[in-house]
Design an enzyme around this catalytic site. Structure first.
Site, mmCIF file in Angstrom:
data_model
loop_
_atom_site.group_PDB
_atom_site.id
_atom_site.type_symbol
_atom_site.label_atom_id
_atom_site.label_comp_id
_atom_site.label_asym_id
_atom_site.label_seq_id
_atom_site.Cartn_x
_atom_site.Cartn_y
_atom_site.Cartn_z
ATOM 1 N N ASP A 104 0.923 -1.455 0.152
ATOM 2 C CA ASP A 104 -0.090 0.288 -0.264
ATOM 3 C C ASP A 104 0.857 1.070 0.104
ATOM 4 O O ASP A 104 1.874 1.790 0.961
ATOM 5 C CB ASP A 104 -1.222 0.004 1.122
ATOM 6 C CG ASP A 104 -1.994 1.125 1.116
ATOM 7 O OD1 ASP A 104 -3.004 0.718 0.438
ATOM 8 O OD2 ASP A 104 -1.575 2.279 1.277
ATOM 9 N N ASN A 128 -2.788 12.812 -2.192
ATOM 10 C CA ASN A 128 -3.982 13.784 -3.076
ATOM 11 C C ASN A 128 -5.049 15.294 -2.566
ATOM 12 O O ASN A 128 -4.691 16.500 -3.688
ATOM 13 C CB ASN A 128 -5.010 12.459 -3.509
ATOM 14 C CG ASN A 128 -5.238 12.122 -4.251
ATOM 15 O OD1 ASN A 128 -4.542 11.561 -5.239
ATOM 16 N ND2 ASN A 128 -5.762 10.435 -3.416
ATOM 17 N N HIS A 145 -6.034 14.980 -7.744
ATOM 18 C CA HIS A 145 -6.072 13.518 -7.766
ATOM 19 C C HIS A 145 -5.773 13.065 -9.400
ATOM 20 O O HIS A 145 -5.051 12.622 -8.952
ATOM 21 C CB HIS A 145 -7.877 13.334 -8.264
ATOM 22 C CG HIS A 145 -8.123 13.388 -5.931
ATOM 23 N ND1 HIS A 145 -8.136 12.117 -5.799
ATOM 24 C CD2 HIS A 145 -8.698 14.453 -5.723
ATOM 25 C CE1 HIS A 145 -9.239 13.309 -4.377
ATOM 26 N NE2 HIS A 145 -9.206 13.950 -4.759
ATOM 27 N N ASP A 193 -3.181 9.710 -9.970
ATOM 28 C CA ASP A 193 -3.717 8.896 -11.195
ATOM 29 C C ASP A 193 -1.637 8.752 -10.917
ATOM 30 O O ASP A 193 -1.644 7.616 -11.475
ATOM 31 C CB ASP A 193 -3.865 9.704 -11.289
ATOM 32 C CG ASP A 193 -6.130 9.346 -10.709
ATOM 33 O OD1 ASP A 193 -5.595 8.949 -9.465
ATOM 34 O OD2 ASP A 193 -6.464 9.989 -11.817
ATOM 35 N N GLU A 200 -5.146 2.490 -3.758
ATOM 36 C CA GLU A 200 -3.334 2.358 -3.652
ATOM 37 C C GLU A 200 -2.612 1.670 -3.609
ATOM 38 O O GLU A 200 -1.588 1.427 -3.349
ATOM 39 C CB GLU A 200 -2.946 3.612 -2.759
ATOM 40 C CG GLU A 200 -3.190 3.509 -1.543
ATOM 41 C CD GLU A 200 -5.395 4.125 -0.757
ATOM 42 O OE1 GLU A 200 -4.908 4.930 0.280
ATOM 43 O OE2 GLU A 200 -5.497 4.632 -1.641
#
Length: 316
Positions: A187, A195, A200, A204, A230
């Site tokens: 993770d 973010n 965002h 990404d 994630e």
């Protein structure tokens, strides 16, 4: 069509008979006939048998031996009415046998039937060819759709559906053959901060870059995919816990050192679990997830190894 006859009177008669309905070419010997047949592939060949140098039988034999002319229908025109001669001509691949002197209406009727049959066969072959192309196109689209259904749209890694299938298959294989099998769950640390700080779109981009790093650094035998959000999952066939732990440690180090612009540094926490007899997918995932939770709770950017079933990790 192509008419092959060495007698000018026959050529003249057939020209007058056929010119109103067909485009007709003429050859007066076998060599010319073979050359013309290969150059424009007529719908029908009317072929005299008795010719000097190369008779009609030999012309027919060569037409049928040549892949370029093999499918052209051949009708023999001959004064020979012996049954043996007719049988020889048909055995060479001719479709009909018309004896001289011939009746013009009969010749026209037979030619019409053979031409229509040949053209219908050509249309059927074209339809089959088109169908094959359409089927191939459909197969290609189905394969592309299958890949799409198994691929994460953002990272282009395997998606959760594909990972679920592969995970189950590896567990079954480990059960059947008593092979080693490990799983690594990771993770990205503090991803919400990424973010919130950068937006965002940058988030990404970071996930895509993490996916690329994982793909470039796993072994060929490993399967890596996006588990969700994630989180990423690695399936490591034929791999024991120690080796899987070493792989996770190497991936952790590579990620921690890799520049991921515009974010200065991104780390990840890892949980590693190995298959034990009696395990199923849920059991392995639970142990890997528990190990990942300990890695997060212990300060992040670290690898935790899950103990075997029934045992607890230090401090628990």
């Amino acid at each position: 069509m192509l008419v092959v006859d060495d007698m000018p009177v026959n050529i003249k008669l057939l020209r007058e008979l056929l010119k109103e309905s067909y485009s007709v070419s003429f050859a007066t010997d076998g060599h010319m006939a073979l050359s013309l047949a290969e150059s424009f592939t007529p719908d029908l060949v009317l072929l005299d048998i008795s010719m000097p140098e190369m008779d009609g039988y030999e012309v027919c034999r060569r037409l049928k031996d040549n892949p370029a002319t093999r499918s052209i229908p051949v009708v023999f025109l001959t004064a020979q009415s012996d049954e043996t001669n007719e049988l020889e001509g048909l055995s060479l691949g001719a479709i009909d046998y018309i004896t001289k002197p011939f009746s013009p209406p009969i010749v026209l009727a037979r030619v019409k039937n053979h031409i229509e049959f040949a053209q219908a066969k050509n249309r059927l072959n074209e339809a089959y060819t088109l169908l094959d192309l359409k089927n191939q196109e459909l197969d290609d689209k189905n394969r592309a759709l299958e890949v799409l259904l198994q691929t994460d749209r953002l990272t282009r890694l395997h998606n959760r559906h594909k990972l679920d299938e592969a995970f189950q298959a590896e567990v079954q294989r480990a059960r059947r053959y008593a092979t080693q099998f490990s799983v690594i769950l990771l993770d990205v640390d503090s991803f919400k901060t990424v973010n919130d700080t950068f937006g965002h779109l940058v988030g990404d981009s970071v996930l895509v870059q993490v996916a690329d790093i994982l793909s470039a650094n796993v072994r060929e035998m490993d399967m890596v995919g996006r588990w969700g959000g994630e989180e990423f999952l690695l399936l490591c066939p034929e791999t024991g816990l120690d080796t899987a732990g070493e792989l996770a440690s190497r991936l952790r180090s590579v990620l921690a050192c890799a520049p991921l612009p515009p974010v200065e540094r991104v780390t990840a926490s890892f949980g590693v679990a190995a298959y034990h007899p009696g395990d199923d997918v849920a059991c392995m995932l639970r142990r890997a997830d528990d190990a990942l939770y300990r890695a997060k709770a212990s300060g992040r950017n670290r690898v935790e190894i899950a103990p075997p079933p029934g045992l607890t990790s230090p401090g628990e």
